[in-house]
Design a protein around this motif. Sequence first.
Motif, PDB file in Angstrom:
ATOM      1  N   LYS A   1     -39.715 -61.818   3.198  1.00 39.34           N
ATOM      2  CA  LYS A   1     -38.682 -62.721   3.704  1.00 39.34           C
ATOM      3  C   LYS A   1     -37.262 -62.175   3.562  1.00 39.34           C
ATOM      4  O   LYS A   1     -36.407 -62.447   4.393  1.00 39.34           O
ATOM      5  N   TYR A   2     -37.009 -61.433   2.501  1.00 38.41           N
ATOM      6  CA  TYR A   2     -35.644 -60.981   2.218  1.00 38.41           C
ATOM      7  C   TYR A   2     -35.589 -59.458   2.149  1.00 38.41           C
ATOM      8  O   TYR A   2     -36.557 -58.809   1.774  1.00 38.41           O
ATOM      9  N   ASN A   3     -34.418 -58.942   2.476  1.00 44.01           N
ATOM     10  CA  ASN A   3     -34.212 -57.501   2.421  1.00 44.01           C
ATOM     11  C   ASN A   3     -33.793 -57.110   1.001  1.00 44.01           C
ATOM     12  O   ASN A   3     -32.616 -56.976   0.704  1.00 44.01           O
ATOM     13  N   LEU A   4     -34.800 -56.955   0.141  1.00 42.83           N
ATOM     14  CA  LEU A   4     -34.512 -56.686  -1.267  1.00 42.83           C
ATOM     15  C   LEU A   4     -34.807 -55.242  -1.629  1.00 42.83           C
ATOM     16  O   LEU A   4     -35.727 -54.635  -1.088  1.00 42.83           O
ATOM     17  N   THR A   5     -34.049 -54.721  -2.552  1.00 42.17           N
ATOM     18  CA  THR A   5     -34.338 -53.384  -3.087  1.00 42.17           C
ATOM     19  C   THR A   5     -35.378 -53.522  -4.199  1.00 42.17           C
ATOM     20  O   THR A   5     -36.346 -52.784  -4.255  1.00 42.17           O
TER      21      THR A   5
ATOM     22  N   VAL B   1     -32.811 -60.177  -9.088  1.00 40.45           N
ATOM     23  CA  VAL B   1     -32.995 -59.776  -7.699  1.00 40.45           C
ATOM     24  C   VAL B   1     -31.880 -58.816  -7.291  1.00 40.45           C
ATOM     25  O   VAL B   1     -30.709 -59.074  -7.576  1.00 40.45           O
ATOM     26  N   SER B   2     -32.245 -57.730  -6.631  1.00 41.00           N
ATOM     27  CA  SER B   2     -31.256 -56.737  -6.216  1.00 41.00           C
ATOM     28  C   SER B   2     -31.440 -56.370  -4.749  1.00 41.00           C
ATOM     29  O   SER B   2     -32.571 -56.269  -4.271  1.00 41.00           O
ATOM     30  N   ALA B   3     -30.310 -56.189  -4.040  1.00 40.55           N
ATOM     31  CA  ALA B   3     -30.350 -55.878  -2.609  1.00 40.55           C
ATOM     32  C   ALA B   3     -29.125 -55.033  -2.253  1.00 40.55           C
ATOM     33  O   ALA B   3     -28.174 -54.958  -3.039  1.00 40.55           O
TER      34      ALA B   3
END
Lengths: 146, 78
Positions: A77-81, A103-105
């Motif tokens: 769902k999310y553009n996460l690193t 959470v990191s992105a």
Amino acid sequence: MKKKKTVFIEGPVTPQFIADSIAKHQAKYSIGAHNIFLGQVRADKVEDNTVSAIEFSCYPEMAEKKLEEIREKAFEKYNLTCMHIYHSLGKVNVGEICFFVFVSAPHRTQVYDATEDIVNMVKSEVPIFGKEIFENEMHQWKVNNN
Amino acid sequence: MIKVKYFGMIAEATARSEERINTANIKLSTLIKTLVEKYNLKPYTLNVAVNQHLINKIEDVTVKENDEIAILPPFAGG
């Protein structure tokens, strides 16, 4: 980045552990934004009693499957690193941290929604149980309202 | 033979964390009804998982040999 990770920690999540987690991510240069949620044990009052600690337990095999699903959903769902979920087992005293979501992105827009989503999913879908221990040694079982 | 696991306040009510029951090929709803009566679990809100998967309608599921049934109280993580 997607790999199986340790989630459960015996006892509280210490400030040092959180600081070390932040430090470890300083080598990942594609990250531009971190977001952190910390759950802390509250001294709830129930009539004349006050909660002094929560003793957490879980259904490990099911919890691990559920956490893996949550991880997959979050990355879809999310553009996460990267993302990390840590939850305490055993006794955690009031004022101590029992839940740490990290959470990191590349950019900040993704991390707020992702954090909230992950926190909500862990609270509602993962079989973790909490025994609220009162100052007078009595106890009651914690139930999540939300 | 099946395995039934109990957690949190349910384990407290049953005074055990797991047991093996010599049965199979029965309806999950029948098994749960038997356990609720045996351990007086009526006052409790409970969820049921079979082999680590939460079951929405216990009427639709048949318990098979070697299944692991978990009787779960409300979740309280976070």
